[in-house]
Design an enzyme around this catalytic site. Structure first.
Site, PDB file in Angstrom:
ATOM      1  N   ASP A 138     -22.127   9.824 -50.729  1.00 47.73           N
ATOM      2  CA  ASP A 138     -23.285   9.974 -49.572  1.00 47.73           C
ATOM      3  C   ASP A 138     -24.355   8.498 -49.576  1.00 47.73           C
ATOM      4  O   ASP A 138     -23.572   7.127 -49.605  1.00 47.73           O
ATOM      5  CB  ASP A 138     -23.740  11.525 -50.065  1.00 47.73           C
ATOM      6  CG  ASP A 138     -24.658  11.742 -49.413  1.00 47.73           C
ATOM      7  OD1 ASP A 138     -24.760  12.021 -48.676  1.00 47.73           O
ATOM      8  OD2 ASP A 138     -25.854  11.311 -50.208  1.00 47.73           O
TER       9      ASP A 138
ATOM     10  N   LYS B  63     -23.224  18.630 -55.331  1.00 48.47           N
ATOM     11  CA  LYS B  63     -23.707  17.286 -54.602  1.00 48.47           C
ATOM     12  C   LYS B  63     -23.338  16.698 -56.199  1.00 48.47           C
ATOM     13  O   LYS B  63     -24.089  17.182 -57.014  1.00 48.47           O
ATOM     14  CB  LYS B  63     -23.840  17.630 -53.911  1.00 48.47           C
ATOM     15  CG  LYS B  63     -24.661  16.070 -52.746  1.00 48.47           C
ATOM     16  CD  LYS B  63     -24.000  16.593 -51.678  1.00 48.47           C
ATOM     17  CE  LYS B  63     -24.091  14.857 -50.665  1.00 48.47           C
ATOM     18  NZ  LYS B  63     -23.353  15.077 -49.495  1.00 48.47           N
TER      19      LYS B  63
HETATM   20  P1  NDP Z   1     -25.753   4.798 -45.736  1.00 47.44           P
HETATM   21  O1  NDP Z   1     -26.280   5.001 -47.334  1.00 47.44           O
HETATM   22  O2  NDP Z   1     -24.482   4.341 -45.683  1.00 47.44           O
HETATM   23  O3  NDP Z   1     -26.579   4.906 -45.103  1.00 47.44           O
HETATM   24  C1  NDP Z   1     -27.954   5.168 -45.107  1.00 47.44           C
HETATM   25  C2  NDP Z   1     -28.850   5.059 -43.894  1.00 47.44           C
HETATM   26  O4  NDP Z   1     -30.120   5.647 -43.478  1.00 47.44           O
HETATM   27  C3  NDP Z   1     -29.580   3.675 -44.365  1.00 47.44           C
HETATM   28  O5  NDP Z   1     -29.410   3.135 -43.072  1.00 47.44           O
HETATM   29  C4  NDP Z   1     -30.339   3.854 -44.563  1.00 47.44           C
HETATM   30  O6  NDP Z   1     -32.119   2.265 -44.518  1.00 47.44           O
HETATM   31  C5  NDP Z   1     -31.258   4.993 -43.928  1.00 47.44           C
HETATM   32  N1  NDP Z   1     -31.908   5.686 -44.866  1.00 47.44           N
HETATM   33  C6  NDP Z   1     -32.056   6.139 -45.910  1.00 47.44           C
HETATM   34  N2  NDP Z   1     -32.945   6.869 -46.474  1.00 47.44           N
HETATM   35  C7  NDP Z   1     -34.243   6.628 -45.553  1.00 47.44           C
HETATM   36  C8  NDP Z   1     -35.374   7.342 -45.514  1.00 47.44           C
HETATM   37  N3  NDP Z   1     -35.413   7.848 -46.878  1.00 47.44           N
HETATM   38  N4  NDP Z   1     -35.972   6.719 -44.907  1.00 47.44           N
HETATM   39  C9  NDP Z   1     -35.309   5.955 -43.996  1.00 47.44           C
HETATM   40  N5  NDP Z   1     -33.947   5.868 -43.391  1.00 47.44           N
HETATM   41  C10 NDP Z   1     -33.189   5.706 -44.686  1.00 47.44           C
HETATM   42  O7  NDP Z   1     -25.330   7.059 -45.823  1.00 47.44           O
HETATM   43  P2  NDP Z   1     -24.677   8.087 -45.227  1.00 47.44           P
HETATM   44  O8  NDP Z   1     -24.241   7.149 -44.058  1.00 47.44           O
HETATM   45  O9  NDP Z   1     -23.562   7.913 -45.846  1.00 47.44           O
HETATM   46  O10 NDP Z   1     -25.600   9.533 -44.838  1.00 47.44           O
HETATM   47  C11 NDP Z   1     -26.290   9.020 -44.140  1.00 47.44           C
HETATM   48  C12 NDP Z   1     -27.207  10.743 -43.871  1.00 47.44           C
HETATM   49  O11 NDP Z   1     -25.856  11.244 -43.601  1.00 47.44           O
HETATM   50  C13 NDP Z   1     -27.296  11.217 -45.320  1.00 47.44           C
HETATM   51  O12 NDP Z   1     -28.087  12.156 -45.297  1.00 47.44           O
HETATM   52  C14 NDP Z   1     -25.921  11.968 -46.139  1.00 47.44           C
HETATM   53  O13 NDP Z   1     -26.304  12.823 -46.537  1.00 47.44           O
HETATM   54  C15 NDP Z   1     -25.443  12.460 -44.364  1.00 47.44           C
HETATM   55  N6  NDP Z   1     -23.820  12.523 -44.132  1.00 47.44           N
HETATM   56  C16 NDP Z   1     -22.768  11.607 -44.952  1.00 47.44           C
HETATM   57  C17 NDP Z   1     -21.315  12.017 -45.051  1.00 47.44           C
HETATM   58  C18 NDP Z   1     -20.626  10.911 -45.232  1.00 47.44           C
HETATM   59  O14 NDP Z   1     -19.774  10.694 -45.297  1.00 47.44           O
HETATM   60  N7  NDP Z   1     -21.328   9.238 -45.562  1.00 47.44           N
HETATM   61  C19 NDP Z   1     -21.015  13.191 -44.789  1.00 47.44           C
HETATM   62  C20 NDP Z   1     -21.445  13.946 -44.448  1.00 47.44           C
HETATM   63  C21 NDP Z   1     -23.485  13.976 -44.177  1.00 47.44           C
HETATM   64  P3  NDP Z   1     -31.493   1.741 -46.113  1.00 47.44           P
HETATM   65  O15 NDP Z   1     -30.172   0.112 -45.658  1.00 47.44           O
HETATM   66  O16 NDP Z   1     -33.078   0.690 -45.805  1.00 47.44           O
HETATM   67  O17 NDP Z   1     -31.521   2.183 -47.499  1.00 47.44           O
END
Ligand code: NDP
Length: 444
Positions: A164, A124
């Site tokens: 991510d 990562k």
């Molecule tokens: P994105 O950046 O596309 O979306 C993240 C979302 O979560 C946004 O809506 C963001 O809000 C919100 N967010 C991020 N940090 C916080 C926080 N500290 N408190 C509240 N809301 C928060 O990321 P992904 O959708 O790709 O990833 C989401 C999760 O899924 C993560 O844990 C990631 O590790 C996991 N994941 C992702 C994969 C992938 O294929 N993308 C695969 C497996 C796991 P804002 O817009 O305000 O930042």
């Protein structure tokens, strides 16, 4: 091996990395018994070799903002374990990124990748750079500077990064382009690429779709139908959007989504038309979830998460530790029947203990969100073949992989009373695979 002793030792050697300890503790607690049945593991000091990353690369990233000001951030790549395949795992751009957070994510990734049935090690990376309110030019310059610091350490047979939090298709494309130029070769060194230049169909959808496929497998064991169930989703990024899309397709009723400012609650359900608005708002205009509530006249709660709302199923899809003990108690008292983690480690240990105590179906992220890395693995295969599969072909393979992971959880996690502890099942299945590979390859 005694989990408490290992954690004490790790805390003293690597201070101030709470998420890393949390991830290790969860795994060790569930594998302790199995591990202790193998004295050869202890002699080989397998635990430390599994917990401590193979290598951590850290570097300064220097870039120029739109005003001409020179800025610096830190960049990292944690190459955790390559016993079963090249290091593989996403890149996170978020102000909260630290070596400890990336160590937890890389550790989790090693186990998750082992579950996918594909030959993928775990890694990562990321930066404390926040993409919020940055122009497209700033994002491009930052991505290029980040790859300048990292490119000698990655490669299609060495370490294959992906997206991510804060890193989607746009950022992967900028990083891939810079890598291609510096390395002087066109290889599948990043996944999550655009379809025109080697990306796989269904990769953007894979984590969210995969989570819903896994949820369906869990519900099937109890003869429960997903149709008509109210679903609480957090996040509104990649994982949340495609979780929402598949839930709608399967007849469920998603009622909430969120971002780091607050959440919306739409009791009538987020429809495919409303989701199309949200995708455009988030992906094109980089807008805020509050604007959804303004557009569709529903409830918006600033500075909070949706777990106090009523729902049958919860799919946390934003970030780590976003469901704590109190949130879990709210969910339980509102009658939640299943919780499936789209994000990595979104539930605290206290929350997970409560779900287990109440015999709620609970899927840990390393099983439920493995669809993303699985299709990344399939993207690597297609790149090696210089070939592209159809969306149907990839989706079929994704369904097969998710069902296979579910089977492994059942095999290793079924308790004497029939309740399936998916945390234990996923951890033991993944551990045994990685452990056997480490042992077979000698002292490295
Ligand atoms: P994105 O950046 O596309 O979306 C993240 C979302 O979560 C946004 O809506 C963001 O809000 C919100 N967010 C991020 N940090 C916080 C926080 N500290 N408190 C509240 N809301 C928060 O990321 P992904 O959708 O790709 O990833 C989401 C999760 O899924 C993560 O844990 C990631 O590790 C996991 N994941 C992702 C994969 C992938 O294929 N993308 C695969 C497996 C796991 P804002 O817009 O305000 O930042």
């Amino acid at each position: 091996m005694k989990t408490s002793n290992v954690i004490r030792e790790i805390k003293s050697r690597f201070p101030n990395e709470p998420e890393y300890y949390q991830a290790i503790e969860e795994v060790l607690e569930s594998i302790e018994e199995t591990y202790n049945e193998h004295p050869e593991f202890e002699k080989a000091n397998l635990i430390e070799r599994l917990i401590i990353p193979d290598k951590i690369i850290s570097f300064r990233v220097t870039w120029v903002d739109d005003t001409g000001q020179v800025r610096t951030n830190m960049g990292y790549r944690v190459q955790h374990n390559n016993a079963i395949g090249p290091y593989k795992g996403g890149i996170r751009f978020h102000a909260s990124v630290s070596p400890g957070i990336l160590k937890f994510l890389a550790f989790e990734q090693t186990f998750k990748n082992a579950l996918t049935t594909l030959p993928l090690g775990g890694g990562k990376g990321g930066s404390d750079f926040s993409p919020r309110e940055k122009s497209d030019g700033e994002i491009m310059r930052f991505c290029q500077a980040f790859v300048e610091g990292l490119w000698r350490n990655i490669g299609h047979n060495t370490d294959v990064p992906a997206g991510d939090i804060g890193v989607g298709g746009r950022e992967v494309a900028y990083m891939f382009g810079k890598y291609k130029k510096l390395a002087g070769e066109f290889t599948g060194t990043f996944t999550g690429k655009g379809f025109e230049f080697g990306g796989s169909l269904i990769r953007p959808e894979a984590t969210g779709y995969g989570n819903v496929y896994f949820l369906c497998e869990m519900l099937k064991t109890q003869n429960i139908k997903l149709e008509g169930k109210k679903c609480l989703i957090s996040g509104s990024g990649n994982v949340a959007q495609y979780t929402c899309e598949k839930l709608i397709e399967f007849g469920a009723i998603p009622v909430s989504m969120s971002d780091s400012d607050g959440y919306i609650y739409d009791p009538n359900g987020i429809t495919i038309e409303k989701l199309a608005y949200l995708k455009e708002l988030k992906n094109l205009y980089r807008g805020r979830i509050r604007e959804y509530a303004e557009e569709f006249d529903c409830k918006y709660v600033a500075g909070s998460r949706p777990w106090g709302e009523k729902g049958d199923i919860a799919l946390p899809s934003a970030t780590q530790n976003e469901i704590n003990g109190d949130d879990a108690r709210h969910l339980v008292s509102n009658g939640v029947i299943a919780v499936s983690e789209g994000a990595n480690m979104p539930c605290t240990p206290e929350a997970i203990d409560l779900f287990h105590e109440k015999k709620i179906l609970f899927a840990p992220g390393k099983a439920a969100n493995a669809g993303g890395v699985s299709v990344s693995g399939l993207e690597m295969t297609q790149n090696s073949e210089r070939y592209s599969w159809t969306a149907e072909q990839v989706d079929e393979k994704l369904k097969w992989i998710m069902s296979n992971i579910h089977e492994s959880c059942i095999k290793y996690g079924t308790e004497p009373d029939g309740y399936v502890n998916y945390v234990k099942g996923a951890n033991i299945a993944a551990f045994m695979k990685v452990a056997k590979a480490i042992m077979a390859q000698g002292i490295l």
